[in-house]
Enzyme design. Structure first.
Site, PDB file in Angstrom:
ATOM      1  N   HIS A 261      38.785  32.563  37.745  1.00 33.93           N
ATOM      2  CA  HIS A 261      37.941  33.520  37.023  1.00 33.93           C
ATOM      3  C   HIS A 261      37.386  32.923  35.733  1.00 33.93           C
ATOM      4  O   HIS A 261      36.383  33.409  35.198  1.00 33.93           O
ATOM      5  CB  HIS A 261      38.728  34.794  36.708  1.00 33.93           C
ATOM      6  CG  HIS A 261      37.867  35.925  36.226  1.00 33.93           C
ATOM      7  ND1 HIS A 261      37.012  36.622  37.050  1.00 33.93           N
ATOM      8  CD2 HIS A 261      37.704  36.462  34.989  1.00 33.93           C
ATOM      9  CE1 HIS A 261      36.373  37.549  36.361  1.00 33.93           C
ATOM     10  NE2 HIS A 261      36.777  37.473  35.100  1.00 33.93           N
TER      11      HIS A 261
ATOM     12  N   ARG B 275      33.746  32.032  35.533  1.00 38.77           N
ATOM     13  CA  ARG B 275      32.838  33.084  35.063  1.00 38.77           C
ATOM     14  C   ARG B 275      32.779  33.093  33.538  1.00 38.77           C
ATOM     15  O   ARG B 275      31.703  33.252  32.951  1.00 38.77           O
ATOM     16  CB  ARG B 275      33.301  34.439  35.598  1.00 38.77           C
ATOM     17  CG  ARG B 275      32.459  35.643  35.165  1.00 38.77           C
ATOM     18  CD  ARG B 275      32.887  36.864  35.960  1.00 38.77           C
ATOM     19  NE  ARG B 275      32.381  38.124  35.436  1.00 38.77           N
ATOM     20  CZ  ARG B 275      31.188  38.646  35.714  1.00 38.77           C
ATOM     21  NH1 ARG B 275      30.340  37.984  36.490  1.00 38.77           N
ATOM     22  NH2 ARG B 275      30.817  39.807  35.219  1.00 38.77           N
TER      23      ARG B 275
ATOM     24  N   ARG C 194      31.877  36.708  40.533  1.00 39.43           N
ATOM     25  CA  ARG C 194      33.327  36.767  40.674  1.00 39.43           C
ATOM     26  C   ARG C 194      33.756  36.146  42.003  1.00 39.43           C
ATOM     27  O   ARG C 194      32.954  35.985  42.915  1.00 39.43           O
ATOM     28  CB  ARG C 194      33.808  38.217  40.594  1.00 39.43           C
ATOM     29  CG  ARG C 194      33.488  38.892  39.266  1.00 39.43           C
ATOM     30  CD  ARG C 194      34.020  40.320  39.239  1.00 39.43           C
ATOM     31  NE  ARG C 194      33.752  40.962  37.957  1.00 39.43           N
ATOM     32  CZ  ARG C 194      32.676  41.693  37.692  1.00 39.43           C
ATOM     33  NH1 ARG C 194      31.762  41.877  38.640  1.00 39.43           N
ATOM     34  NH2 ARG C 194      32.497  42.244  36.511  1.00 39.43           N
TER      35      ARG C 194
ATOM     36  N   LYS D  99      36.120  47.211  38.516  1.00 40.11           N
ATOM     37  CA  LYS D  99      35.094  46.419  37.854  1.00 40.11           C
ATOM     38  C   LYS D  99      33.834  47.248  37.630  1.00 40.11           C
ATOM     39  O   LYS D  99      33.600  47.791  36.584  1.00 40.11           O
ATOM     40  CB  LYS D  99      34.781  45.167  38.692  1.00 40.11           C
ATOM     41  CG  LYS D  99      35.990  44.266  38.871  1.00 40.11           C
ATOM     42  CD  LYS D  99      36.459  43.699  37.571  1.00 40.11           C
ATOM     43  CE  LYS D  99      37.662  42.776  37.766  1.00 40.11           C
ATOM     44  NZ  LYS D  99      38.148  42.243  36.496  1.00 40.11           N
TER      45      LYS D  99
ATOM     46  N   TYR E 242      32.074  37.389  24.067  1.00 37.43           N
ATOM     47  CA  TYR E 242      31.459  36.061  24.056  1.00 37.43           C
ATOM     48  C   TYR E 242      30.562  35.847  22.832  1.00 37.43           C
ATOM     49  O   TYR E 242      30.039  34.758  22.635  1.00 37.43           O
ATOM     50  CB  TYR E 242      30.620  35.860  25.320  1.00 37.43           C
ATOM     51  CG  TYR E 242      31.398  35.978  26.598  1.00 37.43           C
ATOM     52  CD1 TYR E 242      32.245  34.961  27.028  1.00 37.43           C
ATOM     53  CD2 TYR E 242      31.312  37.122  27.384  1.00 37.43           C
ATOM     54  CE1 TYR E 242      32.983  35.082  28.199  1.00 37.43           C
ATOM     55  CE2 TYR E 242      32.046  37.256  28.562  1.00 37.43           C
ATOM     56  CZ  TYR E 242      32.873  36.231  28.959  1.00 37.43           C
ATOM     57  OH  TYR E 242      33.597  36.351  30.116  1.00 37.43           O
TER      58      TYR E 242
ATOM     59  N   TRP F  62      27.947  43.503  34.207  1.00 34.78           N
ATOM     60  CA  TRP F  62      28.947  44.263  33.458  1.00 34.78           C
ATOM     61  C   TRP F  62      28.439  45.664  33.172  1.00 34.78           C
ATOM     62  O   TRP F  62      27.297  45.836  32.724  1.00 34.78           O
ATOM     63  CB  TRP F  62      29.284  43.583  32.135  1.00 34.78           C
ATOM     64  CG  TRP F  62      30.200  42.417  32.235  1.00 34.78           C
ATOM     65  CD1 TRP F  62      31.532  42.439  32.486  1.00 34.78           C
ATOM     66  CD2 TRP F  62      29.857  41.026  32.058  1.00 34.78           C
ATOM     67  NE1 TRP F  62      32.049  41.156  32.479  1.00 34.78           N
ATOM     68  CE2 TRP F  62      31.049  40.267  32.218  1.00 34.78           C
ATOM     69  CE3 TRP F  62      28.670  40.354  31.775  1.00 34.78           C
ATOM     70  CZ2 TRP F  62      31.081  38.887  32.107  1.00 34.78           C
ATOM     71  CZ3 TRP F  62      28.694  38.982  31.665  1.00 34.78           C
ATOM     72  CH2 TRP F  62      29.889  38.252  31.838  1.00 34.78           C
TER      73      TRP F  62
END
Length: 341
Positions: free
Chosen positions: A275, A278, A188, A216, A310, A301
């Site tokens: 961002h 990423r 990030r 996060k 994704y 994550w």
């Protein structure tokens, strides 16, 4: 006398039953109210010491402790949130915070025209402080249920490799290096701009990433470095004693600058933010066959749902289920199939 004036505000000072010295503002200019405040405070501390009740904590005390324990290196956004909350909670104990207070804040922020996502960042920070008080600090606190507002579905904007190469070539060198590291590691923006040399281990070719703020992930994780990433970082050696990325000798705080946005506009990269580098890194990984559980670990994550977005970029894992058997419909000729024979 255990109460005294300071800047027209009455303060109380006395020794608690456990022997600690208590010094606290009564937040009032009225002497009688200050005496009542002192009596109530002494009463509460007596019950804590003799009856084993949980101690009370003011909102201001909770914020100070939260920030001290978090030691967030980039706390600008955090401070702005707490400043906004202070008029609402600054005069309260954490056990006095009710759902009606939170509803007032939500309505006020929406009236100011901010997005649901912005409101949620504030609610998440508020919830984090109250949960700390309730679960870890063992003070008197029964947090109200805080439900986040609905947000639009998360977008995934990414670049094809030729587009990414054009972007890197067009950016100023110091931004290009940071963008390259983002594409190679998925880090990030703040993890890159605030990167310190003591987080880099060239012998193991890794970066130690400290836990981000509560919005996060609080968990630290390790990021392996590619050859390209190692080269980018090594190019920064000697520029600063503490921080990796600099501009004209000064540590960098932001990468998503006007210069970055202008280059994106010049290249016709519409609706592309920092961002999204990423997102691009994650999309490339999935397209190359990286399993989602591996991607989750690489990207740091904490929630698997964040990685699942994704999944649609890969179809390889579905192919094994398409051909159900070596026989079946494949034995039927087109002519027979046409006439139902």
């Amino acid at each position: 006398m255990s109460i005294y004036l300071r800047n027209n505000i009455w303060w109380v000072e006395f020794t608690a039953p456990d022997g600690t010295r208590v010094r606290r503002s009564s937040a009032t200019e009225d002497r009688q109210q200050a005496l009542e405040f002192e009596a109530k405070l002494k009463h509460d501390l007596w019950r804590v010491y003799h009856l084993g009740e949980k101690p009370r904590m003011t909102w201001k005390e909770a914020v100070v402790r939260f920030m001290r324990e978090k030691q967030n290196k980039d706390s600008t956004n955090e401070v702005s949130i707490f400043k906004y909350l202070d008029p609402y909670f600054g005069h309260l104990y954490v056990d006095e915070i009710r759902r009606m207070h939170i509803d007032d804040i939500i309505q006020q922020r929406l009236n100011e025209g901010v997005s649901n996502a912005t409101v949620n960042r504030l609610l998440q920070k508020l919830r984090a402080v109250l949960n700390k008080a309730h679960k870890e600090w063992e003070v008197k606190c029964d947090p109200p249920y805080i439900k986040l507002l609905k947000e639009p579905k998360k977008r995934v904007r990414w670049l094809a490799e030729p587009e990414a190469l054009r972007l890197i070539k067009a950016l100023p060198s110091h931004i290009a290096d940071m963008a390259t590291l983002a594409l190679e590691t998925g880090l990030r923006e703040s993890n890159i701009t605030l990167l310190r040399w003591d987080q880099v281990d060239f012998s193991q070719r890794i970066i130690y990433v400290e836990g981000d703020d509560i919005l996060k992930s609080e968990l630290a994780f390790v990021v392996p470095l590619s050859d390209v990433a190692v080269d980018v970082i090594k190019r920064q050696i000697g520029k600063h004693s503490t921080r990796v990325f600099t501009y004209k000798g000064n540590p960098i705080r932001r990468a998503n600058t006007k210069a970055f946005k202008n280059v994106c506009a010049e290249l016709g990269l519409e609706d592309f933010r920092w961002h999204d580098l990423r997102h691009t890194w994650a999309t490339w990984h999935v397209q190359r066959g990286t399993p989602l559980e591996v991607l989750q670990e690489l990207g740091g994550w904490s929630d698997y749902k964040m990685v699942k977005r994704y999944a649609h970029f890969s179809h390889q894992h579905l192919k094994q289920f398409v051909n159900r058997s070596p026989t079946g419909l494949a034995t039927i000729s087109p002519t027979m199939a046409k006439f139902g024979q």
